[in-house]
Design a protein around this motif. Structure first.
Motif, PDB file in Angstrom:
ATOM      1  N   GLY A   4      16.907  -0.678   4.527  1.00  0.00           N
ATOM      2  CA  GLY A   4      16.103  -0.554   5.719  1.00  0.00           C
ATOM      3  C   GLY A   4      15.343  -1.795   6.048  1.00  0.00           C
ATOM      4  N   HIS A   5      14.957  -1.866   7.477  1.00  0.00           N
ATOM      5  CA  HIS A   5      13.713  -2.632   7.661  1.00  0.00           C
ATOM      6  C   HIS A   5      13.174  -2.133   9.004  1.00  0.00           C
ATOM      7  CE1 HIS A   5      16.609  -4.434  10.835  1.00  0.00           C
ATOM      8  NE2 HIS A   5      17.404  -4.401  10.089  1.00  0.00           N
ATOM      9  N   CYS A   6      11.838  -3.114   9.083  1.00  0.00           N
ATOM     10  CA  CYS A   6      11.259  -2.652  10.362  1.00  0.00           C
ATOM     11  C   CYS A   6      11.946  -3.338  11.547  1.00  0.00           C
ATOM     12  CB  CYS A   6       9.843  -3.220  10.153  1.00  0.00           C
ATOM     13  SG  CYS A   6       9.726  -5.016   9.859  1.00  0.00           S
ATOM     14  N   LEU A   7      11.422  -3.230  12.661  1.00  0.00           N
ATOM     15  CA  LEU A   7      12.069  -3.754  13.817  1.00  0.00           C
ATOM     16  C   LEU A   7      12.150  -5.187  13.805  1.00  0.00           C
ATOM     17  CD1 LEU A   7      12.977  -3.141  16.603  1.00  0.00           C
ATOM     18  CD2 LEU A   7      10.619  -3.271  17.554  1.00  0.00           C
ATOM     19  N   CYS A   8      11.173  -5.924  13.423  1.00  0.00           N
ATOM     20  CA  CYS A   8      11.150  -7.454  13.361  1.00  0.00           C
ATOM     21  C   CYS A   8      11.905  -8.060  12.116  1.00  0.00           C
ATOM     22  CB  CYS A   8       9.789  -8.173  13.550  1.00  0.00           C
ATOM     23  SG  CYS A   8       8.551  -7.789  12.027  1.00  0.00           S
ATOM     24  N   GLY A   9      12.032  -7.062  10.845  1.00  0.00           N
ATOM     25  CA  GLY A   9      12.715  -7.510   9.889  1.00  0.00           C
ATOM     26  C   GLY A   9      11.752  -8.207   8.724  1.00  0.00           C
ATOM     27  N   GLU A  10      10.405  -8.252   9.122  1.00  0.00           N
ATOM     28  CA  GLU A  10       9.500  -8.739   8.037  1.00  0.00           C
ATOM     29  C   GLU A  10       9.479  -7.819   6.575  1.00  0.00           C
ATOM     30  OE1 GLU A  10       7.901 -11.721   8.081  1.00  0.00           O
ATOM     31  OE2 GLU A  10       9.126 -12.351   9.557  1.00  0.00           O
ATOM     32  N   ARG A  55       1.133  -2.902   5.681  1.00  0.00           N
ATOM     33  CA  ARG A  55      -0.349  -2.362   6.004  1.00  0.00           C
ATOM     34  C   ARG A  55      -0.434  -1.107   5.807  1.00  0.00           C
ATOM     35  NH1 ARG A  55      -3.176  -5.638   9.975  1.00  0.00           N
ATOM     36  NH2 ARG A  55      -2.453  -7.170   8.378  1.00  0.00           N
ATOM     37  N   TRP A  56      -1.370  -0.638   4.972  1.00  0.00           N
ATOM     38  CA  TRP A  56      -1.345   0.789   4.526  1.00  0.00           C
ATOM     39  C   TRP A  56      -2.683   1.408   5.508  1.00  0.00           C
ATOM     40  CZ3 TRP A  56       2.025   3.629   2.521  1.00  0.00           C
ATOM     41  CH2 TRP A  56       3.239   2.857   1.557  1.00  0.00           C
ATOM     42  N   TYR A  57      -2.533   2.735   6.071  1.00  0.00           N
ATOM     43  CA  TYR A  57      -3.442   3.323   6.749  1.00  0.00           C
ATOM     44  C   TYR A  57      -3.894   4.642   5.982  1.00  0.00           C
ATOM     45  CZ  TYR A  57      -5.641   5.999  10.576  1.00  0.00           C
ATOM     46  OH  TYR A  57      -6.466   6.786  11.196  1.00  0.00           O
ATOM     47  N   ALA A  58      -5.087   4.869   5.664  1.00  0.00           N
ATOM     48  CA  ALA A  58      -5.315   6.384   5.343  1.00  0.00           C
ATOM     49  C   ALA A  58      -5.593   7.218   6.498  1.00  0.00           C
ATOM     50  CB  ALA A  58      -6.883   6.214   4.664  1.00  0.00           C
ATOM     51  N   ALA A  63      -3.288  11.294   2.189  1.00  0.00           N
ATOM     52  CA  ALA A  63      -2.086  10.611   2.339  1.00  0.00           C
ATOM     53  C   ALA A  63      -2.541   9.058   3.284  1.00  0.00           C
ATOM     54  CB  ALA A  63      -0.939  11.489   3.019  1.00  0.00           C
ATOM     55  N   ARG A  64      -1.547   8.519   3.037  1.00  0.00           N
ATOM     56  CA  ARG A  64      -1.526   7.178   3.596  1.00  0.00           C
ATOM     57  C   ARG A  64      -0.171   6.841   4.283  1.00  0.00           C
ATOM     58  NH1 ARG A  64      -1.299   2.510  -0.968  1.00  0.00           N
ATOM     59  NH2 ARG A  64      -0.192   3.614  -2.367  1.00  0.00           N
ATOM     60  N   ARG A  65      -0.183   5.877   5.670  1.00  0.00           N
ATOM     61  CA  ARG A  65       1.061   5.569   6.093  1.00  0.00           C
ATOM     62  C   ARG A  65       1.209   3.985   6.100  1.00  0.00           C
ATOM     63  NH1 ARG A  65       2.448   9.790   9.709  1.00  0.00           N
ATOM     64  NH2 ARG A  65       1.237  11.569   9.273  1.00  0.00           N
ATOM     65  N   GLY A  66       2.399   3.327   5.821  1.00  0.00           N
ATOM     66  CA  GLY A  66       2.329   2.255   5.827  1.00  0.00           C
ATOM     67  C   GLY A  66       3.382   1.673   6.884  1.00  0.00           C
ATOM     68  N   PHE A  67       3.065   0.626   7.518  1.00  0.00           N
ATOM     69  CA  PHE A  67       3.643   0.211   8.513  1.00  0.00           C
ATOM     70  C   PHE A  67       3.482  -1.510   8.579  1.00  0.00           C
ATOM     71  CE2 PHE A  67      -0.855   0.290   9.540  1.00  0.00           C
ATOM     72  CZ  PHE A  67      -1.342  -0.773  10.271  1.00  0.00           C
ATOM     73  N   CYS A  68       4.622  -2.076   9.309  1.00  0.00           N
ATOM     74  CA  CYS A  68       4.577  -3.712   9.356  1.00  0.00           C
ATOM     75  C   CYS A  68       3.480  -4.220  10.138  1.00  0.00           C
ATOM     76  CB  CYS A  68       6.059  -3.948   9.995  1.00  0.00           C
ATOM     77  SG  CYS A  68       6.067  -5.750  10.265  1.00  0.00           S
ATOM     78  N   PRO A  69       2.701  -4.784   9.581  1.00  0.00           N
ATOM     79  CA  PRO A  69       1.552  -5.839  10.468  1.00  0.00           C
ATOM     80  C   PRO A  69       1.915  -6.361  11.423  1.00  0.00           C
ATOM     81  CG  PRO A  69       1.713  -6.450   8.481  1.00  0.00           C
ATOM     82  CD  PRO A  69       2.771  -5.642   8.420  1.00  0.00           C
ATOM     83  N   ALA A  70       3.432  -6.994  11.754  1.00  0.00           N
ATOM     84  CA  ALA A  70       3.761  -7.897  12.736  1.00  0.00           C
ATOM     85  C   ALA A  70       4.411  -7.102  13.872  1.00  0.00           C
ATOM     86  CB  ALA A  70       5.095  -8.686  11.938  1.00  0.00           C
ATOM     87  N   CYS A  71       5.239  -6.068  13.706  1.00  0.00           N
ATOM     88  CA  CYS A  71       5.822  -5.439  14.706  1.00  0.00           C
ATOM     89  C   CYS A  71       5.224  -3.966  14.917  1.00  0.00           C
ATOM     90  CB  CYS A  71       7.392  -5.333  14.778  1.00  0.00           C
ATOM     91  SG  CYS A  71       7.968  -4.212  13.168  1.00  0.00           S
ATOM     92  N   GLY A  72       4.507  -3.413  14.124  1.00  0.00           N
ATOM     93  CA  GLY A  72       3.964  -2.089  13.791  1.00  0.00           C
ATOM     94  C   GLY A  72       5.004  -0.829  13.533  1.00  0.00           C
ATOM     95  N   SER A  73       6.188  -1.242  12.901  1.00  0.00           N
ATOM     96  CA  SER A  73       7.000  -0.178  12.672  1.00  0.00           C
ATOM     97  C   SER A  73       6.378   0.967  11.764  1.00  0.00           C
ATOM     98  CB  SER A  73       8.380  -0.607  12.270  1.00  0.00           C
ATOM     99  OG  SER A  73       8.973  -1.354  13.201  1.00  0.00           O
ATOM    100  N   PHE A  74       6.572   2.094  11.989  1.00  0.00           N
ATOM    101  CA  PHE A  74       5.930   3.090  10.909  1.00  0.00           C
ATOM    102  C   PHE A  74       6.990   3.193   9.830  1.00  0.00           C
ATOM    103  CE2 PHE A  74       5.195   7.930  10.586  1.00  0.00           C
ATOM    104  CZ  PHE A  74       4.699   7.698   9.450  1.00  0.00           C
ATOM    105  N   LEU A  75       6.787   3.035   8.613  1.00  0.00           N
ATOM    106  CA  LEU A  75       8.013   2.878   7.987  1.00  0.00           C
ATOM    107  C   LEU A  75       7.775   3.893   6.489  1.00  0.00           C
ATOM    108  CD1 LEU A  75       8.359  -1.097   7.624  1.00  0.00           C
ATOM    109  CD2 LEU A  75       9.962   0.508   8.687  1.00  0.00           C
ATOM    110  N   PHE A  76       6.566   3.876   5.963  1.00  0.00           N
ATOM    111  CA  PHE A  76       6.577   4.910   4.840  1.00  0.00           C
ATOM    112  C   PHE A  76       5.145   5.712   4.841  1.00  0.00           C
ATOM    113  CE2 PHE A  76       7.551   0.334   3.863  1.00  0.00           C
ATOM    114  CZ  PHE A  76       8.671   0.541   3.509  1.00  0.00           C
ATOM    115  N   TRP A  77       5.162   6.933   3.963  1.00  0.00           N
ATOM    116  CA  TRP A  77       4.413   7.945   3.975  1.00  0.00           C
ATOM    117  C   TRP A  77       4.121   8.158   2.464  1.00  0.00           C
ATOM    118  CZ3 TRP A  77       3.557  12.640   1.742  1.00  0.00           C
ATOM    119  CH2 TRP A  77       2.598  13.473   2.085  1.00  0.00           C
TER     120      TRP A  77
END
Length: 124
Positions: A4-10, A55-58, A63-77
């Motif tokens: 899988g990948h985020c919206l921008c593919g980064e 990028r991880w957000y507490a 828990a924390r949530r991981g997202f792509c800093p370029a496109c903002g896709s929420f990818l991980f928990w």
């Protein structure tokens, strides 16, 4: 293999194992971050390969949530005390071969929809 990948593919991720816990989360945090229901599955940390900057957000003390800093896709928990990581099924390339198992945090679901698929519903 699931990829899988985020919206921008980064940010890209993959696993060679069959994920567990295929669910749809209806909690307020997932609804706010994803704009709706967040579908996910999990694997052991060591079974998920992630490439690119995450990028991880507490989001809570637990828990924390991981997202792509370029496109903002929420990818991980990721729970702070567990050795597993959940990933967004919406970011996975088809076909996944997975089947939804349950709905979680339905006590917090939006009042603008109904769950009518007959799958188990966990309040929290």
């Amino acid at each position: 293999m699931i990829k899988g990948h985020c919206l921008c593919g980064e940010v890209q991720f993959e696993t060679k194992v069959t994920p567990r816990g295929v669910s749809m989360c209806h909690c307020g945090q997932c609804r706010r971050q994803s704009g709706g229901i967040w579908s996910s599955a999990y694997v052991a940390d060591s079974d998920l390969t992630i490439t690119g900057e995450v990028r991880w957000y507490a989001s809570s003390p637990d828990a924390r949530r991981g997202f792509c800093p370029a496109c903002g896709s929420f990818l991980f928990w990721k729970a702070n005390t567990e050795d597993t990581i959940s990933f967004a099924l919406g970011a996975v390339n088809n076909p996944t071969g997975l089947q939804l198992e349950k709905h979680i945090f339905v006590a917090n679901k939006g009042d603008y929809y109904h769950i009518a698929d007959g799958l188990p519903q966990e309040e929290y």
